[in-house]
Design an enzyme around this catalytic site. Structure first.
Site, PDB file in Angstrom:
ATOM      1  N   THR A  78      10.799  42.164  13.184  1.00 11.11           N
ATOM      2  CA  THR A  78      10.339  43.004  14.290  1.00 11.11           C
ATOM      3  C   THR A  78      10.930  44.401  14.157  1.00 11.11           C
ATOM      4  O   THR A  78      10.213  45.411  14.228  1.00 11.11           O
ATOM      5  CB  THR A  78      10.749  42.400  15.653  1.00 11.11           C
ATOM      6  OG1 THR A  78      10.169  41.101  15.775  1.00 11.11           O
ATOM      7  CG2 THR A  78      10.300  43.276  16.810  1.00 11.11           C
ATOM      8  N   ASN A 157       0.854  34.760  10.388  1.00  8.82           N
ATOM      9  CA  ASN A 157       1.742  33.789  11.016  1.00  8.82           C
ATOM     10  C   ASN A 157       1.000  32.682  11.754  1.00  8.82           C
ATOM     11  O   ASN A 157       1.575  31.660  12.073  1.00  8.82           O
ATOM     12  CB  ASN A 157       2.697  34.487  11.977  1.00  8.82           C
ATOM     13  CG  ASN A 157       1.984  35.454  12.882  1.00  8.82           C
ATOM     14  OD1 ASN A 157       1.379  36.430  12.412  1.00  8.82           O
ATOM     15  ND2 ASN A 157       2.017  35.194  14.175  1.00  8.82           N
ATOM     16  N   GLN A 185       6.290  36.137   6.786  1.00 10.00           N
ATOM     17  CA  GLN A 185       5.906  34.758   6.459  1.00 10.00           C
ATOM     18  C   GLN A 185       5.803  34.542   4.952  1.00 10.00           C
ATOM     19  O   GLN A 185       5.639  33.403   4.514  1.00 10.00           O
ATOM     20  CB  GLN A 185       4.545  34.424   7.097  1.00 10.00           C
ATOM     21  CG  GLN A 185       4.523  34.415   8.602  1.00 10.00           C
ATOM     22  CD  GLN A 185       5.214  33.195   9.215  1.00 10.00           C
ATOM     23  OE1 GLN A 185       5.525  32.205   8.533  1.00 10.00           O
ATOM     24  NE2 GLN A 185       5.461  33.250  10.516  1.00 10.00           N
ATOM     25  N   THR A 246      27.045  48.426  12.537  1.00 11.76           N
ATOM     26  CA  THR A 246      27.908  47.652  11.638  1.00 11.76           C
ATOM     27  C   THR A 246      27.129  46.493  11.024  1.00 11.76           C
ATOM     28  O   THR A 246      26.445  45.751  11.727  1.00 11.76           O
ATOM     29  CB  THR A 246      29.131  47.111  12.411  1.00 11.76           C
ATOM     30  OG1 THR A 246      29.853  48.229  12.925  1.00 11.76           O
ATOM     31  CG2 THR A 246      30.033  46.283  11.510  1.00 11.76           C
ATOM     32  N   CYS A 332       4.622  33.463  19.414  1.00 12.20           N
ATOM     33  CA  CYS A 332       5.096  34.715  20.005  1.00 12.20           C
ATOM     34  C   CYS A 332       4.257  35.132  21.201  1.00 12.20           C
ATOM     35  O   CYS A 332       4.729  35.835  22.080  1.00 12.20           O
ATOM     36  CB  CYS A 332       5.077  35.832  18.971  1.00 12.20           C
ATOM     37  SG  CYS A 332       6.011  35.417  17.518  1.00 12.20           S
TER      38      CYS A 332
HETATM   39  C1  LIG Z   1       8.160  36.036  12.781  1.00 11.79           C
HETATM   40  C2  LIG Z   1       7.357  37.213  12.425  1.00 11.79           C
HETATM   41  C3  LIG Z   1       7.766  38.496  12.776  1.00 11.79           C
HETATM   42  C4  LIG Z   1       9.009  38.757  13.593  1.00 11.79           C
HETATM   43  O1  LIG Z   1      10.144  38.503  12.828  1.00 11.79           O
HETATM   44  P1  LIG Z   1      11.589  38.429  13.520  1.00 11.79           P
HETATM   45  O2  LIG Z   1      12.513  38.408  12.368  1.00 11.79           O
HETATM   46  O3  LIG Z   1      11.592  37.157  14.300  1.00 11.79           O
HETATM   47  O4  LIG Z   1      11.745  39.634  14.366  1.00 11.79           O
HETATM   48  C5  LIG Z   1       6.985  39.559  12.368  1.00 11.79           C
HETATM   49  N1  LIG Z   1       5.871  39.369  11.659  1.00 11.79           N
HETATM   50  C6  LIG Z   1       5.437  38.151  11.309  1.00 11.79           C
HETATM   51  C7  LIG Z   1       4.188  38.016  10.501  1.00 11.79           C
HETATM   52  C8  LIG Z   1       6.164  37.024  11.680  1.00 11.79           C
HETATM   53  O5  LIG Z   1       5.723  35.825  11.339  1.00 11.79           O
END
Ligand SMILES: *Cc1c(COP(=O)(O)O)cnc(C)c1O
Length: 391
Positions: A78, A157, A185, A246, A332
């Site tokens: 993200t 995803n 993914q 950090t 999500c």
């Molecule tokens: C899970 C996912 C995210 C978010 O990743 P995080 O590390 O949980 O923030 C973004 N893009 C895709 C395609 C995902 O499957």
């Protein structure tokens, strides 16, 4: 730990994965023993932490054909997506204000794009075909003289569909437009070489590939071309100024270990997961009114996404809950009661988009558990359909 010995059987590996015990073992010394701050250059505590981070950075860079200075650690995909989209938009503002992406992207791409639209950027959201694939000629036609970035995900995803990264990269390079891909993914699941694929920025995360949550990275190309990026977190100037804060050595070490293990096992695990996935589909597809969402072969090995006609999506999930932990549509967005934007982009009717199941098969799943899930799904669907007929 083998989660397959417990009910419900975990088939939600696109949402997250358990940490591999080998990954945890690699991480543990960096909590209590080598706890130093990697930027402490005056003592051995700092040096030990910095050596671990440097080693992990090398491993991750090598895994994608990059060099170590091109890896910027973030809290996950993200943040990496936000950094890529907003960081490019800001840095290339004077060159142009047009961005191209896909309707089926994760919200971690779509929401930053919508935010950039509020700031005055123009975003083209390309459609996909009925199988979830991008049409390259549509991408070609969408590129304008003021286009600064194309952001197209590697693997979806929800439906697992793999976009044609090589062709997209080649086109972007030809037209001198930067190419970002969300590979959350895909990392550790398919081979990814940023030079072969002409990728300029790539978002990654550890927790979808048996690593810890809360760590990811953005690959940022340093040559041919050198990508400029405006930081989104300002502070101590960590990560060559691109992301202050950090560093978190246990997570970083775990991330690299997870990717290393995944790549070593890639071919074998892909074949095994494909076998399980096809086994599940061959049983479920014996029922009438079961539709496969997404391309039949251009998809992640562990992904099966189906729509079920004649049943209520919630009743279906509820009925399966004791046997299998899975998700309808995208995890999500399942807080919002709306049909999946991905399934709608495939042209699925609202009722079929609601009654969808996403099976995410992973490391601990076995033939036995897949058969158990198939049997449970078939009997749940059949009894829900009988009930619907009676009412
Ligand atoms: C899970 C996912 C995210 C978010 O990743 P995080 O590390 O949980 O923030 C973004 N893009 C895709 C395609 C995902 O499957």
């Amino acid at each position: 730990m083998n989660t397959d010995r417990h009910l419900p059987i975990y088939l939600d590996h696109h949402a997250t994965t358990p940490v591999d015990p080998r990954v945890l073992a690699a991480m543990l010394p960096y909590f209590t023993e080598h706890f130093g701050n990697p930027t402490s250059t005056t003592h051995q505590y700092g040096w030990a932490a910095e050596a671990a981070v440097a080693g992990a950075r090398e491993t991750l860079a090598a895994a994608i054909g990059a060099s170590a200075e091109e890896i910027v650690f973030t809290s996950g995909a993200t943040e990496a997506n936000n950094l890529a989209l907003k960081g490019i938009a800001e840095a290339y503002f004077s060159k142009g204000q047009h961005i191209i992406t896909l309707k089926t992207e994760h919200n971690a791409v779509l929401d930053p794009c919508q935010y950039l639209e509020l700031l005055g950027f123009t975003v083209t959201y390309l459609p996909v075909d009925a199988d979830g694939l991008l049409d390259l000629s549509q991408l070609k036609n969408a590129i304008r003289s003021d286009t600064i970035l194309v952001s197209i995900m590697a693997a979806n995803n929800e439906i697992g569909v793999l976009q044609p990264l090589a062709a997209i990269g080649e086109l972007c390079r030809e037209r001198a437009v930067l190419f970002h891909t969300d590979a959350a993914q895909a990392i550790g699941k398919i081979p990814l070489d940023v030079n072969l694929l002409n990728i300029d920025l790539m978002s990654m995360t550890a927790h979808k590939v048996y690593g810890p949550k809360g760590i990811g990275a953005l690959y940022v190309r340093r040559r041919n071309p050198r990508v400029k990026l405006s930081p989104q977190l300002h502070g101590g100037g960590h990560e060559r100024g691109m992301r202050s804060g950090t560093l978190y050595p246990p997570q970083i070490v775990g991330f690299a270990k997870a990717v290393e293990i995944a790549l070593a096992d890639l071919e074998m695990e892909t074949a095994r997961l494909t076998g399980l996935r096809d086994r599940l589909w061959s049983q479920l597809s014996q029922l009438d009114g079961i539709y496969l969402n997404g391309h039949p072969t251009q998809r992640l090995a562990g992904n099966l996404n189906i729509s079920v006609a004649g049943v209520d999506g919630n009743a279906l999930l509820l009925g399966l809950r004791p046997t299998v932990a899975l998700s309808s549509g995208a995890a999500c967005s399942s807080a919002k009661i709306a049909p999946s934007h991905v399934l709608q982009a495939l042209g699925r009717s609202e009722s079929l988009a609601y009654a969808a199941l996403r099976f995410g098969i992973g490391h601990n799943n076995t033939v036995g558990s897949i058969d158990l899930v198939a049997t449970a799904a078939i009997s749940t669907i059949q009894s829900l359909r009988k009930l619907a007929l009676r009412s």
